[in-house]
Design a protein around this motif. Structure first.
Motif, PDB file in Angstrom:
ATOM      1  N   VAL A  92      -5.235   4.413   2.740  1.00  0.00           N
ATOM      2  CA  VAL A  92      -5.734   3.336   3.593  1.00  0.00           C
ATOM      3  C   VAL A  92      -6.694   3.925   4.629  1.00  0.00           C
ATOM      4  O   VAL A  92      -6.362   4.902   5.305  1.00  0.00           O
ATOM      5  CB  VAL A  92      -4.584   2.610   4.312  1.00  0.00           C
ATOM      6  CG1 VAL A  92      -5.124   1.583   5.310  1.00  0.00           C
ATOM      7  CG2 VAL A  92      -3.650   1.943   3.303  1.00  0.00           C
ATOM      8  N   LYS A 152     -10.078  -5.611   3.797  1.00  0.00           N
ATOM      9  CA  LYS A 152      -9.507  -6.697   4.582  1.00  0.00           C
ATOM     10  C   LYS A 152     -10.001  -6.548   6.011  1.00  0.00           C
ATOM     11  O   LYS A 152      -9.737  -5.532   6.661  1.00  0.00           O
ATOM     12  CB  LYS A 152      -7.973  -6.643   4.563  1.00  0.00           C
ATOM     13  CG  LYS A 152      -7.332  -7.079   3.247  1.00  0.00           C
ATOM     14  CD  LYS A 152      -5.821  -6.956   3.318  1.00  0.00           C
ATOM     15  CE  LYS A 152      -5.149  -7.546   2.086  1.00  0.00           C
ATOM     16  NZ  LYS A 152      -5.125  -9.021   2.086  1.00  0.00           N
ATOM     17  N   THR A 204     -15.616   3.368  -1.046  1.00  0.00           N
ATOM     18  CA  THR A 204     -15.008   2.511  -2.052  1.00  0.00           C
ATOM     19  C   THR A 204     -15.160   3.088  -3.448  1.00  0.00           C
ATOM     20  O   THR A 204     -15.948   3.995  -3.694  1.00  0.00           O
ATOM     21  CB  THR A 204     -15.662   1.115  -2.038  1.00  0.00           C
ATOM     22  OG1 THR A 204     -17.026   1.220  -2.468  1.00  0.00           O
ATOM     23  CG2 THR A 204     -15.619   0.499  -0.654  1.00  0.00           C
ATOM     24  N   LYS A 212      -0.523   4.575  -1.435  1.00  0.00           N
ATOM     25  CA  LYS A 212      -1.968   4.386  -1.532  1.00  0.00           C
ATOM     26  C   LYS A 212      -2.671   4.982  -0.312  1.00  0.00           C
ATOM     27  O   LYS A 212      -2.057   5.303   0.696  1.00  0.00           O
ATOM     28  CB  LYS A 212      -2.307   2.893  -1.640  1.00  0.00           C
ATOM     29  CG  LYS A 212      -1.621   2.168  -2.778  1.00  0.00           C
ATOM     30  CD  LYS A 212      -2.100   2.641  -4.131  1.00  0.00           C
ATOM     31  CE  LYS A 212      -1.500   1.788  -5.252  1.00  0.00           C
ATOM     32  NZ  LYS A 212      -1.975   2.236  -6.584  1.00  0.00           N
ATOM     33  N   THR A 260     -10.806 -11.193   2.803  1.00  0.00           N
ATOM     34  CA  THR A 260     -10.383 -10.188   1.830  1.00  0.00           C
ATOM     35  C   THR A 260     -11.433 -10.118   0.730  1.00  0.00           C
ATOM     36  O   THR A 260     -11.926 -11.145   0.272  1.00  0.00           O
ATOM     37  CB  THR A 260      -9.016 -10.553   1.214  1.00  0.00           C
ATOM     38  OG1 THR A 260      -8.042 -10.642   2.265  1.00  0.00           O
ATOM     39  CG2 THR A 260      -8.570  -9.498   0.214  1.00  0.00           C
ATOM     40  N   TYR A 319      -9.276  -1.409   5.949  1.00  0.00           N
ATOM     41  CA  TYR A 319      -8.658  -2.440   6.795  1.00  0.00           C
ATOM     42  C   TYR A 319      -9.228  -2.355   8.204  1.00  0.00           C
ATOM     43  O   TYR A 319      -9.334  -1.271   8.781  1.00  0.00           O
ATOM     44  CB  TYR A 319      -7.149  -2.197   6.840  1.00  0.00           C
ATOM     45  CG  TYR A 319      -6.361  -3.146   7.718  1.00  0.00           C
ATOM     46  CD1 TYR A 319      -5.968  -4.393   7.242  1.00  0.00           C
ATOM     47  CD2 TYR A 319      -5.974  -2.776   9.009  1.00  0.00           C
ATOM     48  CE1 TYR A 319      -5.220  -5.258   8.043  1.00  0.00           C
ATOM     49  CE2 TYR A 319      -5.232  -3.635   9.811  1.00  0.00           C
ATOM     50  CZ  TYR A 319      -4.857  -4.868   9.314  1.00  0.00           C
ATOM     51  OH  TYR A 319      -4.111  -5.722  10.101  1.00  0.00           O
ATOM     52  N   GLN A 376     -13.186  -7.390  -2.677  1.00  0.00           N
ATOM     53  CA  GLN A 376     -13.021  -6.285  -3.623  1.00  0.00           C
ATOM     54  C   GLN A 376     -14.363  -5.594  -3.841  1.00  0.00           C
ATOM     55  O   GLN A 376     -15.400  -6.250  -3.905  1.00  0.00           O
ATOM     56  CB  GLN A 376     -12.507  -6.812  -4.975  1.00  0.00           C
ATOM     57  CG  GLN A 376     -11.101  -7.392  -4.931  1.00  0.00           C
ATOM     58  CD  GLN A 376     -10.042  -6.318  -4.878  1.00  0.00           C
ATOM     59  OE1 GLN A 376     -10.201  -5.246  -5.448  1.00  0.00           O
ATOM     60  NE2 GLN A 376      -8.947  -6.607  -4.180  1.00  0.00           N
ATOM     61  N   ASP A 388      -8.030   3.109  -1.337  1.00  0.00           N
ATOM     62  CA  ASP A 388      -7.497   1.926  -2.012  1.00  0.00           C
ATOM     63  C   ASP A 388      -7.671   0.673  -1.158  1.00  0.00           C
ATOM     64  O   ASP A 388      -7.903  -0.419  -1.683  1.00  0.00           O
ATOM     65  CB  ASP A 388      -6.010   2.135  -2.330  1.00  0.00           C
ATOM     66  CG  ASP A 388      -5.788   3.312  -3.257  1.00  0.00           C
ATOM     67  OD1 ASP A 388      -6.214   3.225  -4.428  1.00  0.00           O
ATOM     68  OD2 ASP A 388      -5.221   4.331  -2.806  1.00  0.00           O
ATOM     69  N   LEU A 389      -7.542   0.849   0.158  1.00  0.00           N
ATOM     70  CA  LEU A 389      -7.697  -0.269   1.088  1.00  0.00           C
ATOM     71  C   LEU A 389      -8.534   0.176   2.275  1.00  0.00           C
ATOM     72  O   LEU A 389      -8.307   1.248   2.847  1.00  0.00           O
ATOM     73  CB  LEU A 389      -6.330  -0.745   1.607  1.00  0.00           C
ATOM     74  CG  LEU A 389      -6.361  -1.761   2.769  1.00  0.00           C
ATOM     75  CD1 LEU A 389      -6.939  -3.098   2.302  1.00  0.00           C
ATOM     76  CD2 LEU A 389      -4.968  -1.954   3.384  1.00  0.00           C
ATOM     77  N   THR A 448     -11.391  -1.114  -4.973  1.00  0.00           N
ATOM     78  CA  THR A 448     -11.025  -0.978  -3.561  1.00  0.00           C
ATOM     79  C   THR A 448     -10.961  -2.359  -2.910  1.00  0.00           C
ATOM     80  O   THR A 448     -11.841  -3.198  -3.112  1.00  0.00           O
ATOM     81  CB  THR A 448     -12.047  -0.108  -2.811  1.00  0.00           C
ATOM     82  OG1 THR A 448     -11.977   1.233  -3.301  1.00  0.00           O
ATOM     83  CG2 THR A 448     -11.764  -0.092  -1.307  1.00  0.00           C
ATOM     84  N   THR A 449      -9.907  -2.588  -2.145  1.00  0.00           N
ATOM     85  CA  THR A 449      -9.751  -3.834  -1.391  1.00  0.00           C
ATOM     86  C   THR A 449     -10.231  -3.631   0.039  1.00  0.00           C
ATOM     87  O   THR A 449      -9.988  -2.579   0.627  1.00  0.00           O
ATOM     88  CB  THR A 449      -8.274  -4.271  -1.373  1.00  0.00           C
ATOM     89  OG1 THR A 449      -7.846  -4.558  -2.710  1.00  0.00           O
ATOM     90  CG2 THR A 449      -8.074  -5.525  -0.517  1.00  0.00           C
ATOM     91  N   TRP A 483       0.810  -1.221   0.000  1.00  0.00           N
ATOM     92  CA  TRP A 483       0.000   0.000   0.000  1.00  0.00           C
ATOM     93  C   TRP A 483       0.843   1.272   0.000  1.00  0.00           C
ATOM     94  O   TRP A 483       0.323   2.352   0.275  1.00  0.00           O
ATOM     95  CB  TRP A 483      -0.968  -0.047   1.183  1.00  0.00           C
ATOM     96  CG  TRP A 483      -1.712  -1.345   1.178  1.00  0.00           C
ATOM     97  CD1 TRP A 483      -1.530  -2.416   1.995  1.00  0.00           C
ATOM     98  CD2 TRP A 483      -2.713  -1.747   0.229  1.00  0.00           C
ATOM     99  NE1 TRP A 483      -2.351  -3.450   1.641  1.00  0.00           N
ATOM    100  CE2 TRP A 483      -3.091  -3.070   0.555  1.00  0.00           C
ATOM    101  CE3 TRP A 483      -3.334  -1.105  -0.852  1.00  0.00           C
ATOM    102  CZ2 TRP A 483      -4.057  -3.774  -0.170  1.00  0.00           C
ATOM    103  CZ3 TRP A 483      -4.291  -1.799  -1.567  1.00  0.00           C
ATOM    104  CH2 TRP A 483      -4.641  -3.113  -1.233  1.00  0.00           C
TER     105      TRP A 483
END
Length: 280
Positions: A67, A166, A159, A65, A277, A137, A279, A134-135, A163-164, A62
């Motif tokens: 977060v 987790k 998002t 990116k 995880t 978490y 998307q 991007d993430l 976008t991920t 990342w």
């Protein structure tokens, strides 16, 4: 997604009071709280016991990116995202936890990479500007709020395609829940959620702790339009508590002689951490 009525009447203030009284991992070091030595020891101890976290978080991935972290605690993962080069917006309900996380960022000179936002993640859009990340978490957090699905509804706003997300939530079909049920609960399986909540953390009496099967965890994301790309189970705590609180790592006798490959197989089936995880 199934809702567990045992926690419907729990107020968010009660949850906040619990975590303010003992922020997660605060006793992971004997050094003076707030010093560099303290934070280094907290990180070393956390990742020694929960060695799967860096692989799950993929901190280096990342770099450069954005977060969004839900539930920073005292900032161990937060600092590692920032240290790796991410721009982090992090949220926590506990003022005491965030105070230490802010101190940690200052100690390591990472204040410019981290934006700290205090508040209830069930009302995220009222205090964190809505923009894509991007993430997203969240490790071991949303199962402690009275309405986890409301948090997921909020997160969907942050998002864009690609976008991920987790998240880690607690795994019901785990070694820990089985042990709680047989020892503390004396087999009272109908009180499982209540027993799991009370005994889920180092400090007993956590007011809210949901647990999920793998299927339920997957549904938790899919119901909010995240495509699940990976589901894994990790983490069995093998150490004797009486020694661990003295900063000694002595395994329980039944784990002491277990071959490492067999222990890892057991973790992947009966681990306490359900790591998901997805998307957008």
């Amino acid at each position: 997604m199934k809702t567990y009525s045992a926690f419907e009447g729990i107020s968010i203030d009660r949850v906040q009071d619990y975590w303010d009284s003992r922020p997660c991992n605060i006793r992971h070091s004997t050094a003076p709280i707030g010093t560099k030595e303290y934070f280094d020891q907290v990180e070393a101890r956390k990742y020694f016991v929960e060695y799967h976290i860096p692989g799950f978080a993929e901190f280096e991935r990342w770099r450069g990116k954005k977060v969004l972290e839900i539930g920073c605690g005292i900032g161990t993962d937060t600092i590692n995202f920032a240290r790796a080069g991410a721009q982090v917006t992090t949220v926590d309900l506990s003022e005491k936890s965030m105070e230490l996380a802010r101190k940690r960022a200052a100690v390591f000179g990472l204040e410019e990479r981290i934006q700290f936002c205090s508040g209830n993640a069930e009302q995220l859009s009222t205090f964190v500007p809505v923009e894509p990340y991007d993430l997203i978490y969240s490790f071991g957090v949303i199962h402690h709020t009275p309405h986890p699905e409301v948090v997921l509804e909020q997160l969907r706003q942050y998002t864009r395609p690609g976008t991920t997300i987790k998240i880690m939530v607690y795994h019901r079909r785990s070694w820990k829940v089985t042990r709680i049920l047989l020892t503390e609960g004396r087999g009272k399986f109908w009180k499982l959620q209540e027993l799991a909540a009370k005994n889920s953390e180092a400090q007993t009496g956590c007011p809210v702790t949901y647990t999920y099967t793998g299927r339920e965890g997957r549904e938790l994301l899919e119901r909010h339009y995240f495509r699940v790309t990976d589901v894994r189970v990790e983490h069995i705590f093998p150490y004797r508590i009486s020694d661990y609180v003295k900063y000694q790592y002595v395994k329980e006798w039944y784990f002491r002689w277990m071959p490492r490959p067999l222990f890892r197989l057991l973790e992947r089936r009966l681990g306490w951490h359900l790591c998901l995880t997805g998307q957008a």
